[in-house]
Design a protein around this motif. Structure first.
Motif, PDB file in Angstrom:
ATOM      1  N   SER A 226       0.692  -1.342  -0.020  1.00 19.67           N
ATOM      2  CA  SER A 226       0.248  -0.036  -0.362  1.00 19.67           C
ATOM      3  C   SER A 226       0.795   1.614  -0.049  1.00 19.67           C
ATOM      4  O   SER A 226       0.554   2.190  -0.314  1.00 19.67           O
ATOM      5  CB  SER A 226      -0.579  -0.085   1.388  1.00 19.67           C
ATOM      6  N   ARG A 229       0.984   3.645  -3.169  1.00 20.28           N
ATOM      7  CA  ARG A 229       0.341   5.353  -3.194  1.00 20.28           C
ATOM      8  C   ARG A 229       0.767   6.694  -2.773  1.00 20.28           C
ATOM      9  O   ARG A 229       0.850   7.728  -3.196  1.00 20.28           O
ATOM     10  CB  ARG A 229      -0.719   4.875  -2.745  1.00 20.28           C
ATOM     11  N   THR A 239       6.047   4.606 -11.196  1.00 23.53           N
ATOM     12  CA  THR A 239       5.306   3.703 -10.739  1.00 23.53           C
ATOM     13  C   THR A 239       5.472   2.159 -10.444  1.00 23.53           C
ATOM     14  O   THR A 239       5.419   1.318  -9.415  1.00 23.53           O
ATOM     15  CB  THR A 239       3.717   3.380 -11.075  1.00 23.53           C
TER      16      THR A 239
END
Length: 296
Positions: A226, A229, A239
């Motif tokens: 997580s 992000r 990314t």
């Protein structure tokens, strides 16, 4: 060298193998070139997207390492609870008593059939509606609950299959010596079944570590995956670089687990071929020692 399962290839077979290998490597190289070209076209190979992981320690201290700690915390809690619970359920499924075997089997099949993500979401809803657990800790509780319920059921089947894979004579010999079913299971069958079960148990431990990411995706659990992000929001939409680094961390972590388990398995297999079982004295008889031949 020829064997029962393998014949040494002849000259024609060797040439075919060489051709197949060259063809496979060529296709693999073309695929890698296409992927890298597509990444370069989208500026995903630019140095500024990768250098923060080397030059900026805040990427690690603020995001990756805290996320890794949450992943390890959830995985460790799940493993510590799921392993003994799964062993108990597996033993319950082997019980001679129908009133034990049938309910335990129903519980195992029920939780094994439900996706672990759904179990996490149900657990989160239950904790939210019927408990006073803080919202800061609720995702962790929900993730651990889902992982424990699912993986304990899978481990129960691993234990059951491991015990049933042993020669039937092991249990019969123990019963002939006067051992009760519980003693037979604890001192004869389970110790021998450990080496049989270990590879499947290690695979399940790796699954537990990876499945913590489901909590980050759906429940807001601040685990390792997580953190992508936060990193991409603060370091220029990198990314691909972030996912690559996180994937490498998972690979290293699971490789360590597998390596430790491999060492444990080798130690168990290199141990004594027999296990001395000390039977309690009964009806004034002297204590008896038996050797249970290991199935390892």
């Amino acid at each position: 060298m020829s064997s029962v399962l393998y014949d040494t290839p002849g000259p024609r077979a060797k040439r075919r193998n060489v051709i197949y290998t060259i063809a496979f490597l060529s296709v693999l190289g073309l695929a890698a070139w296409w992927i890298l070209a597509a990444m370069a076209e989208k500026d995903q190979l630019a140095a500024e997207k990768w250098t923060p992981f080397v030059t900026d320690s805040r990427v690690w201290t603020t995001y990756l390492l805290p996320g890794l700690m949450e992943t390890l915390k959830a995985a460790a809690l799940s493993i510590v609870i799921a392993l003994p619970l799964g062993a108990l359920l597996g033993i319950g499924r082997l019980s001679d008593h129908r009133w034990v075997r049938v309910p335990v089997g129903a519980v195992v099949e029920f939780f094994r059939a439900i996706p672990v993500l759904l179990l996490m979401m149900f657990a989160a809803a239950l904790y939210r509606e019927f408990t006073t657990i803080s919202s800061d800790f609720r995702p962790l509780y929900a993730v651990v609950t889902g992982l424990v319920l699912y993986n304990a059921s899978v481990i129960a089947e691993v234990v059951r299959a491991g015990v049933l894979s042993l020669p039937r004579g092991q249990g019969d010999a123990a019963e002939a010596l006067g051992m009760r079913k519980g003693q037979t299971m604890m001192y004869v069958l389970l110790p021998q079944a450990v080496t049989v079960m270990l590879p499947a148990l290690v695979s399940q431990l790796v699954v537990i570590v990876k499945d913590t990411a489901l909590g980050g995706a759906m429940l807001g659990f601040a685990e390792l995956l997580s953190q992508n992000r936060q990193i991409t929001a603060n370091y220029g939409a990198n990314t691909i670089a972030t996912f690559t680094v996180i994937a490498l961390i998972y690979i290293v972590l699971n490789a360590i687990i597998t390596n430790l388990a491999g060492r444990l398995e080798r130690r168990l297999r290199q141990g004594k071929k027999s296990t001395s079982v000390k039977l309690p004295a009964q009806a004034g008889a002297a204590e008896v020692k038996t050797d249970a031949v290991s199935g390892a």
